[in-house]
Design a protein around this motif. Structure first.
Motif, PDB file in Angstrom:
ATOM      1  N   VAL A   1       0.692  -1.163  -0.222  1.00 41.16           N
ATOM      2  CA  VAL A   1       0.301  -0.262   0.198  1.00 41.16           C
ATOM      3  C   VAL A   1       0.748   0.609   0.246  1.00 41.16           C
ATOM      4  O   VAL A   1       0.767   2.434  -0.752  1.00 41.16           O
ATOM      5  CB  VAL A   1      -1.302  -0.045   1.415  1.00 41.16           C
ATOM      6  N   PHE A   2       1.863   1.258   0.489  1.00 41.46           N
ATOM      7  CA  PHE A   2       2.755   2.236   0.992  1.00 41.46           C
ATOM      8  C   PHE A   2       3.500   2.591  -0.313  1.00 41.46           C
ATOM      9  O   PHE A   2       3.798   3.961  -0.882  1.00 41.46           O
ATOM     10  CB  PHE A   2       3.127   2.624   2.200  1.00 41.46           C
ATOM     11  N   THR A   3       4.131   1.734  -1.121  1.00 39.23           N
ATOM     12  CA  THR A   3       4.890   1.539  -1.814  1.00 39.23           C
ATOM     13  C   THR A   3       3.371   2.089  -3.312  1.00 39.23           C
ATOM     14  O   THR A   3       4.052   3.491  -4.248  1.00 39.23           O
ATOM     15  CB  THR A   3       5.202   0.597  -2.814  1.00 39.23           C
ATOM     16  N   VAL A   4       2.860   1.642  -3.450  1.00 34.38           N
ATOM     17  CA  VAL A   4       1.704   2.520  -4.495  1.00 34.38           C
ATOM     18  C   VAL A   4       1.075   3.929  -3.838  1.00 34.38           C
ATOM     19  O   VAL A   4       1.484   4.329  -4.928  1.00 34.38           O
ATOM     20  CB  VAL A   4       0.393   1.252  -4.198  1.00 34.38           C
ATOM     21  N   ILE A   5       1.635   4.062  -3.092  1.00 31.01           N
ATOM     22  CA  ILE A   5       0.907   5.425  -2.782  1.00 31.01           C
ATOM     23  C   ILE A   5       2.547   6.579  -3.144  1.00 31.01           C
ATOM     24  O   ILE A   5       1.549   7.591  -4.095  1.00 31.01           O
ATOM     25  CB  ILE A   5       0.595   5.719  -0.770  1.00 31.01           C
ATOM     26  N   LEU A   6       3.508   5.800  -2.709  1.00 34.67           N
ATOM     27  CA  LEU A   6       4.990   6.712  -3.312  1.00 34.67           C
ATOM     28  C   LEU A   6       4.660   7.225  -4.654  1.00 34.67           C
ATOM     29  O   LEU A   6       5.278   7.940  -4.746  1.00 34.67           O
ATOM     30  CB  LEU A   6       5.952   5.882  -2.110  1.00 34.67           C
ATOM     31  N   VAL A   7       4.055   5.800  -5.478  1.00 40.06           N
ATOM     32  CA  VAL A   7       4.674   5.772  -6.886  1.00 40.06           C
ATOM     33  C   VAL A   7       3.428   7.202  -6.957  1.00 40.06           C
ATOM     34  O   VAL A   7       4.068   7.279  -8.009  1.00 40.06           O
ATOM     35  CB  VAL A   7       4.308   4.489  -7.517  1.00 40.06           C
ATOM     36  N   SER A   8       2.613   6.798  -6.618  1.00 45.27           N
ATOM     37  CA  SER A   8       1.408   7.500  -7.145  1.00 45.27           C
ATOM     38  C   SER A   8       2.242   9.096  -6.501  1.00 45.27           C
ATOM     39  O   SER A   8       1.315   9.668  -7.620  1.00 45.27           O
ATOM     40  CB  SER A   8       0.346   6.738  -6.893  1.00 45.27           C
ATOM     41  N   GLN A   9       2.141   9.340  -5.803  1.00 46.40           N
ATOM     42  CA  GLN A   9       2.247  10.980  -5.347  1.00 46.40           C
ATOM     43  C   GLN A   9       4.122  11.696  -6.049  1.00 46.40           C
ATOM     44  O   GLN A   9       3.843  12.138  -6.804  1.00 46.40           O
ATOM     45  CB  GLN A   9       2.977  10.528  -3.822  1.00 46.40           C
ATOM     46  N   TRP A  10       4.770  10.446  -6.485  1.00 47.53           N
ATOM     47  CA  TRP A  10       6.497  10.372  -7.127  1.00 47.53           C
ATOM     48  C   TRP A  10       5.973  11.096  -8.554  1.00 47.53           C
ATOM     49  O   TRP A  10       5.968  11.646  -9.636  1.00 47.53           O
ATOM     50  CB  TRP A  10       6.825   9.518  -7.718  1.00 47.53           C
ATOM     51  N   SER A  11       4.090  10.121  -9.165  1.00 49.79           N
ATOM     52  CA  SER A  11       4.330  10.042 -10.684  1.00 49.79           C
ATOM     53  C   SER A  11       3.352  11.477 -10.623  1.00 49.79           C
ATOM     54  O   SER A  11       3.193  12.668 -11.684  1.00 49.79           O
ATOM     55  CB  SER A  11       3.329   9.299 -11.263  1.00 49.79           C
ATOM     56  N   MET A  12       2.958  12.070  -9.300  1.00 49.59           N
ATOM     57  CA  MET A  12       1.977  12.973  -9.936  1.00 49.59           C
ATOM     58  C   MET A  12       2.796  14.080  -9.538  1.00 49.59           C
ATOM     59  O   MET A  12       2.387  15.559 -10.144  1.00 49.59           O
ATOM     60  CB  MET A  12       0.720  13.522  -8.769  1.00 49.59           C
ATOM     61  N   LEU A  13       3.546  14.488  -9.082  1.00 49.06           N
ATOM     62  CA  LEU A  13       4.662  15.768  -8.432  1.00 49.06           C
ATOM     63  C   LEU A  13       5.350  15.944  -9.741  1.00 49.06           C
ATOM     64  O   LEU A  13       6.095  16.984 -10.263  1.00 49.06           O
ATOM     65  CB  LEU A  13       5.494  14.873  -7.675  1.00 49.06           C
ATOM     66  N   GLU A  14       5.941  14.310 -10.563  1.00 43.69           N
ATOM     67  CA  GLU A  14       6.694  14.896 -12.125  1.00 43.69           C
ATOM     68  C   GLU A  14       5.745  15.078 -13.129  1.00 43.69           C
ATOM     69  O   GLU A  14       6.153  16.338 -13.663  1.00 43.69           O
ATOM     70  CB  GLU A  14       7.026  13.601 -12.702  1.00 43.69           C
ATOM     71  N   ALA A  15       4.438  15.423 -12.491  1.00 49.50           N
ATOM     72  CA  ALA A  15       3.727  16.333 -13.694  1.00 49.50           C
ATOM     73  C   ALA A  15       3.318  17.225 -13.236  1.00 49.50           C
ATOM     74  O   ALA A  15       3.364  18.765 -14.705  1.00 49.50           O
ATOM     75  CB  ALA A  15       1.887  15.030 -13.939  1.00 49.50           C
ATOM     76  N   LYS A  16       3.385  17.691 -11.704  1.00 46.55           N
ATOM     77  CA  LYS A  16       3.549  18.914 -11.779  1.00 46.55           C
ATOM     78  C   LYS A  16       4.919  19.891 -11.814  1.00 46.55           C
ATOM     79  O   LYS A  16       4.212  20.877 -12.206  1.00 46.55           O
ATOM     80  CB  LYS A  16       3.024  19.011 -10.261  1.00 46.55           C
ATOM     81  N   LYS A  17       5.543  19.332 -11.946  1.00 46.17           N
ATOM     82  CA  LYS A  17       7.107  20.057 -12.396  1.00 46.17           C
ATOM     83  C   LYS A  17       6.854  19.996 -13.610  1.00 46.17           C
ATOM     84  O   LYS A  17       7.171  21.591 -14.218  1.00 46.17           O
ATOM     85  CB  LYS A  17       8.003  18.567 -11.565  1.00 46.17           C
ATOM     86  N   THR A  18       6.321  19.237 -14.415  1.00 45.25           N
ATOM     87  CA  THR A  18       6.033  19.313 -16.339  1.00 45.25           C
ATOM     88  C   THR A  18       5.785  20.629 -16.259  1.00 45.25           C
ATOM     89  O   THR A  18       5.634  21.610 -17.778  1.00 45.25           O
ATOM     90  CB  THR A  18       5.491  18.428 -16.865  1.00 45.25           C
TER      91      THR A  18
END
Length: 128
Positions: free
Chosen positions: A54-71
Motif C-alpha cells: 500500500v505504501f509503495t503504491v501511494i509513493l509511486v502515485s505521489q511521485w508521478s503526480m509530482l513529476e506531472a506538476k513539475k512539468t
C-alpha cells in the motif's frame, strides 16, 4: 564376557511412567505454542507485506503526480515569461502612442500625411 547382555531393570516403574506422561504433555504444549507462534508470525508477515505494498503504491502515485506538476510548472513559467515580454512590449507601445513625435512619424510613414508646407517623397525599398 562381551557377548553377554546385561538386562537393566526399571526401578520405580510408576514414577517413570508419570515422568514420561509429563514429558509428553510438555511436548504437546510446546508444539501447540510453536503452531500458535507460526500462525502469529505468518499473520504479521502478511500484514507487513500488505502495508508495504500500500505504501509503495501511494509513493509511486505521489511521485508521478509530482513529476506531472513539475512539468506543468515549467510550462507555466515559460508562458509567464512570454506574457511578461508581451506586457513589456504593450506598455512600451502605449508609451509610444502617448508621444506626439511618434504619432507624427507613424502618420507620415503609413498614411502619407505631411505638415503644412512639407513635401513627402516615398522612395522604393531596395531589393536583393
Amino acid at each position: 564376557m562381551l557377548s553377554e547382555k546385561k538386562k537393566v531393570t526399571e526401578i520405580n516403574q510408576p514414577y517413570v511412567k508419570k515422568q514420561a506422561r509429563e514429558q509428553e504433555r510438555l511436548q504437546a504444549i510446546a508444539e501447540k505454542h510453536r503452531r500458535g507462534l507460526i500462525r502469529r508470525l505468518t499473520a504479521l508477515g502478511i500484514t507487513g507485506v500488505a502495508i508495504a505494498v500500500v505504501f509503495t503504491v501511494i509513493l509511486v502515485s505521489q511521485w508521478s503526480m509530482l513529476e506531472a506538476k513539475k512539468t506543468e510548472r515549467a510550462a507555466l513559467e515559460t508562458q509567464l515569461e512570454e506574457l511578461q515580454a508581451e506586457e513589456s512590449r504593450l506598455k512600451q507601445e502605449v508609451q509610444n502612442y502617448n508621444d506626439l513625435d511618434y504619432i507624427a512619424e507613424i502618420a507620415r510613414r503609413d498614411y502619407y500625411l505631411t505638415k503644412p508646407g512639407e513635401t513627402l517623397f516615398k522612395l522604393p525599398e531596395p531589393t536583393d
